[in-house]
Design an enzyme around this catalytic site. Sequence first.
Site, PDB file in Angstrom:
ATOM      1  N   HIS A   1       4.240   5.876  -0.237  1.00 54.91           N
ATOM      2  CA  HIS A   1       3.667   6.770  -1.267  1.00 54.91           C
ATOM      3  C   HIS A   1       2.583   7.619  -0.631  1.00 54.91           C
ATOM      4  O   HIS A   1       2.219   7.455   0.535  1.00 54.91           O
ATOM      5  CB  HIS A   1       3.135   5.956  -2.450  1.00 54.91           C
ATOM      6  CG  HIS A   1       1.768   5.366  -2.246  1.00 54.91           C
ATOM      7  ND1 HIS A   1       0.802   5.371  -3.214  1.00 54.91           N
ATOM      8  CD2 HIS A   1       1.199   4.751  -1.176  1.00 54.91           C
ATOM      9  CE1 HIS A   1      -0.286   4.797  -2.758  1.00 54.91           C
ATOM     10  NE2 HIS A   1      -0.073   4.400  -1.529  1.00 54.91           N
TER      11      HIS A   1
ATOM     12  N   CYS B   1      -5.528   9.032   2.094  1.00 56.64           N
ATOM     13  CA  CYS B   1      -4.363   8.562   1.336  1.00 56.64           C
ATOM     14  C   CYS B   1      -3.514   9.694   0.763  1.00 56.64           C
ATOM     15  O   CYS B   1      -2.490   9.425   0.129  1.00 56.64           O
ATOM     16  CB  CYS B   1      -4.818   7.596   0.249  1.00 56.64           C
ATOM     17  SG  CYS B   1      -5.676   6.186   0.987  1.00 56.64           S
TER      18      CYS B   1
ATOM     19  N   HIS C   1       2.172   7.157   3.405  1.00 56.39           N
ATOM     20  CA  HIS C   1       1.972   5.864   4.074  1.00 56.39           C
ATOM     21  C   HIS C   1       2.677   4.791   3.240  1.00 56.39           C
ATOM     22  O   HIS C   1       3.255   5.086   2.194  1.00 56.39           O
ATOM     23  CB  HIS C   1       0.471   5.565   4.225  1.00 56.39           C
ATOM     24  CG  HIS C   1      -0.263   5.483   2.942  1.00 56.39           C
ATOM     25  ND1 HIS C   1      -0.662   6.609   2.228  1.00 56.39           N
ATOM     26  CD2 HIS C   1      -0.648   4.420   2.197  1.00 56.39           C
ATOM     27  CE1 HIS C   1      -1.278   6.235   1.136  1.00 56.39           C
ATOM     28  NE2 HIS C   1      -1.274   4.916   1.077  1.00 56.39           N
TER      29      HIS C   1
ATOM     30  N   HIS D   1       3.079   0.432   1.854  1.00 55.89           N
ATOM     31  CA  HIS D   1       2.473  -0.870   1.582  1.00 55.89           C
ATOM     32  C   HIS D   1       3.559  -1.914   1.392  1.00 55.89           C
ATOM     33  O   HIS D   1       4.675  -1.592   0.968  1.00 55.89           O
ATOM     34  CB  HIS D   1       1.649  -0.829   0.283  1.00 55.89           C
ATOM     35  CG  HIS D   1       0.507   0.122   0.320  1.00 55.89           C
ATOM     36  ND1 HIS D   1      -0.646  -0.112   1.037  1.00 55.89           N
ATOM     37  CD2 HIS D   1       0.338   1.339  -0.239  1.00 55.89           C
ATOM     38  CE1 HIS D   1      -1.470   0.898   0.886  1.00 55.89           C
ATOM     39  NE2 HIS D   1      -0.896   1.801   0.125  1.00 55.89           N
TER      40      HIS D   1
ATOM     41  N   ASP E   1      11.949  -1.160  -4.168  1.00 52.56           N
ATOM     42  CA  ASP E   1      11.882  -1.720  -2.819  1.00 52.56           C
ATOM     43  C   ASP E   1      12.521  -0.764  -1.802  1.00 52.56           C
ATOM     44  O   ASP E   1      13.617  -0.232  -2.031  1.00 52.56           O
ATOM     45  CB  ASP E   1      12.585  -3.069  -2.761  1.00 52.56           C
ATOM     46  CG  ASP E   1      12.340  -3.775  -1.427  1.00 52.56           C
ATOM     47  OD1 ASP E   1      13.272  -4.431  -0.919  1.00 52.56           O
ATOM     48  OD2 ASP E   1      11.223  -3.651  -0.875  1.00 52.56           O
ATOM     49  N   HIS E   2      11.768  -0.502  -0.729  1.00 53.40           N
ATOM     50  CA  HIS E   2      12.217   0.409   0.336  1.00 53.40           C
ATOM     51  C   HIS E   2      12.485   1.817  -0.189  1.00 53.40           C
ATOM     52  O   HIS E   2      13.426   2.489   0.251  1.00 53.40           O
ATOM     53  CB  HIS E   2      13.448  -0.164   1.068  1.00 53.40           C
ATOM     54  CG  HIS E   2      13.085  -1.257   2.037  1.00 53.40           C
ATOM     55  ND1 HIS E   2      12.728  -2.510   1.611  1.00 53.40           N
ATOM     56  CD2 HIS E   2      12.962  -1.277   3.388  1.00 53.40           C
ATOM     57  CE1 HIS E   2      12.418  -3.258   2.667  1.00 53.40           C
ATOM     58  NE2 HIS E   2      12.554  -2.553   3.750  1.00 53.40           N
TER      59      HIS E   2
ATOM     60  N   GLU F   1      -2.096  -4.182  -3.612  1.00 53.39           N
ATOM     61  CA  GLU F   1      -1.626  -3.073  -2.764  1.00 53.39           C
ATOM     62  C   GLU F   1      -1.940  -3.376  -1.303  1.00 53.39           C
ATOM     63  O   GLU F   1      -1.197  -3.027  -0.421  1.00 53.39           O
ATOM     64  CB  GLU F   1      -2.316  -1.782  -3.193  1.00 53.39           C
ATOM     65  CG  GLU F   1      -1.911  -0.588  -2.360  1.00 53.39           C
ATOM     66  CD  GLU F   1      -2.674   0.660  -2.751  1.00 53.39           C
ATOM     67  OE1 GLU F   1      -3.911   0.657  -2.662  1.00 53.39           O
ATOM     68  OE2 GLU F   1      -2.016   1.628  -3.147  1.00 53.39           O
TER      69      GLU F   1
HETATM   70  N1  LIG Z   1      -8.538   3.219  -7.548  1.00 49.36           N
HETATM   71  C1  LIG Z   1      -7.693   3.262  -6.486  1.00 49.36           C
HETATM   72  N2  LIG Z   1      -8.127   3.678  -5.291  1.00 49.36           N
HETATM   73  C2  LIG Z   1      -7.276   3.714  -4.219  1.00 49.36           C
HETATM   74  C3  LIG Z   1      -5.946   3.308  -4.347  1.00 49.36           C
HETATM   75  C4  LIG Z   1      -5.503   2.878  -5.638  1.00 49.36           C
HETATM   76  O1  LIG Z   1      -4.319   2.534  -5.829  1.00 49.36           O
HETATM   77  N3  LIG Z   1      -6.403   2.870  -6.656  1.00 49.36           N
HETATM   78  N4  LIG Z   1      -5.099   3.335  -3.282  1.00 49.36           N
HETATM   79  C5  LIG Z   1      -5.502   3.782  -2.094  1.00 49.36           C
HETATM   80  C6  LIG Z   1      -4.521   3.914  -0.977  1.00 49.36           C
HETATM   81  O2  LIG Z   1      -3.222   3.715  -1.467  1.00 49.36           O
HETATM   82  C7  LIG Z   1      -4.733   3.090   0.293  1.00 49.36           C
HETATM   83  O3  LIG Z   1      -3.555   2.874   0.969  1.00 49.36           O
HETATM   84  C8  LIG Z   1      -5.411   1.795   0.021  1.00 49.36           C
HETATM   85  O4  LIG Z   1      -6.775   2.073   0.336  1.00 49.36           O
HETATM   86  P1  LIG Z   1      -7.644   1.205   1.315  1.00 49.36           P
HETATM   87  O5  LIG Z   1      -8.098  -0.012   0.586  1.00 49.36           O
HETATM   88  O6  LIG Z   1      -8.647   2.080   1.930  1.00 49.36           O
HETATM   89  O7  LIG Z   1      -6.564   0.772   2.369  1.00 49.36           O
HETATM   90  P2  LIG Z   1      -6.695   0.105   3.736  1.00 49.36           P
HETATM   91  O8  LIG Z   1      -5.391   0.376   4.403  1.00 49.36           O
HETATM   92  O9  LIG Z   1      -7.948   0.534   4.409  1.00 49.36           O
HETATM   93  O10 LIG Z   1      -6.723  -1.477   3.487  1.00 49.36           O
HETATM   94  P3  LIG Z   1      -7.865  -2.437   2.950  1.00 49.36           P
HETATM   95  O11 LIG Z   1      -7.433  -3.792   3.420  1.00 49.36           O
HETATM   96  O12 LIG Z   1      -7.841  -2.354   1.447  1.00 49.36           O
HETATM   97  O13 LIG Z   1      -9.179  -1.995   3.541  1.00 49.36           O
HETATM   98  C9  LIG Z   1      -6.886   4.198  -1.850  1.00 49.36           C
HETATM   99  N5  LIG Z   1      -7.722   4.143  -3.025  1.00 49.36           N
HETATM  100 ZN    ZN Z   2      -1.568   3.579  -0.379  1.00 46.93          ZN
END
Ligand SMILES: Nc1nc2c(c(=O)[nH]1)N=C([C@H](O)[C@H](O)COP(=O)(O)OP(=O)(O)OP(=O)(O)O)CN2
Ligand code: ZN
Length: 138
Positions: free
Chosen positions: A18, A37, A41, A43, A81-82, A125
Amino acid sequence: MASKVVILTRREVFSASHRLYSEHLTEEENKATYGKCINQHGHNYTLEVSVRGKLNEKTGMFINATELKQIIKEEIMDRMDHKNLEVDVKEFQGVVTTTENLCVVIYELLAKRLGELLYEVKILETENNYVIYRGDSS
Ligand SMILES: Nc1nc2c(c(=O)[nH]1)N=C([C@H](O)[C@H](O)COP(=O)(O)OP(=O)(O)OP(=O)(O)O)CN2
Ligand SMILES: [Zn+2]
């Protein structure tokens, strides 16, 4: 005698790609809002579906976990999925694929099959982010 009310949870993991991008924002606003984001990328999403019901004294359950597994497979796993969520899943057309919105979309898809039994959808996520939705709206 009063029936006991119990909650059963089924866990599944699906891989999907996504990007966070809103068609209601300018390019600059998207970059400022979603940062890295906005880039495509992926998940490995962990999905936990919880159902709540009265324990049947004769069967010792209120739904067969195998039936719940099949419903989740048909409604969610086979759909997402996928997949590239914004491109391949029509329920996400025009929807920003935040975990919050995934929870709402998945809850509404499952509610069509589970009705009042559906209690909660929880999605992790990443290892460190998760969202819970119980159908509430205020
Ligand atoms: N309110 C939200 N904020 C963010 C979302 C979401 O779904 N709701 N999602 C993202 C991104 O999809 C991103 O991939 C996830 O962010 P982040 O936590 O920074 O990802 P990391 O890969 O750094 O992994 P962590 O283990 O969580 O640090 C961003 N914001
Ligand atoms: Zn993401």
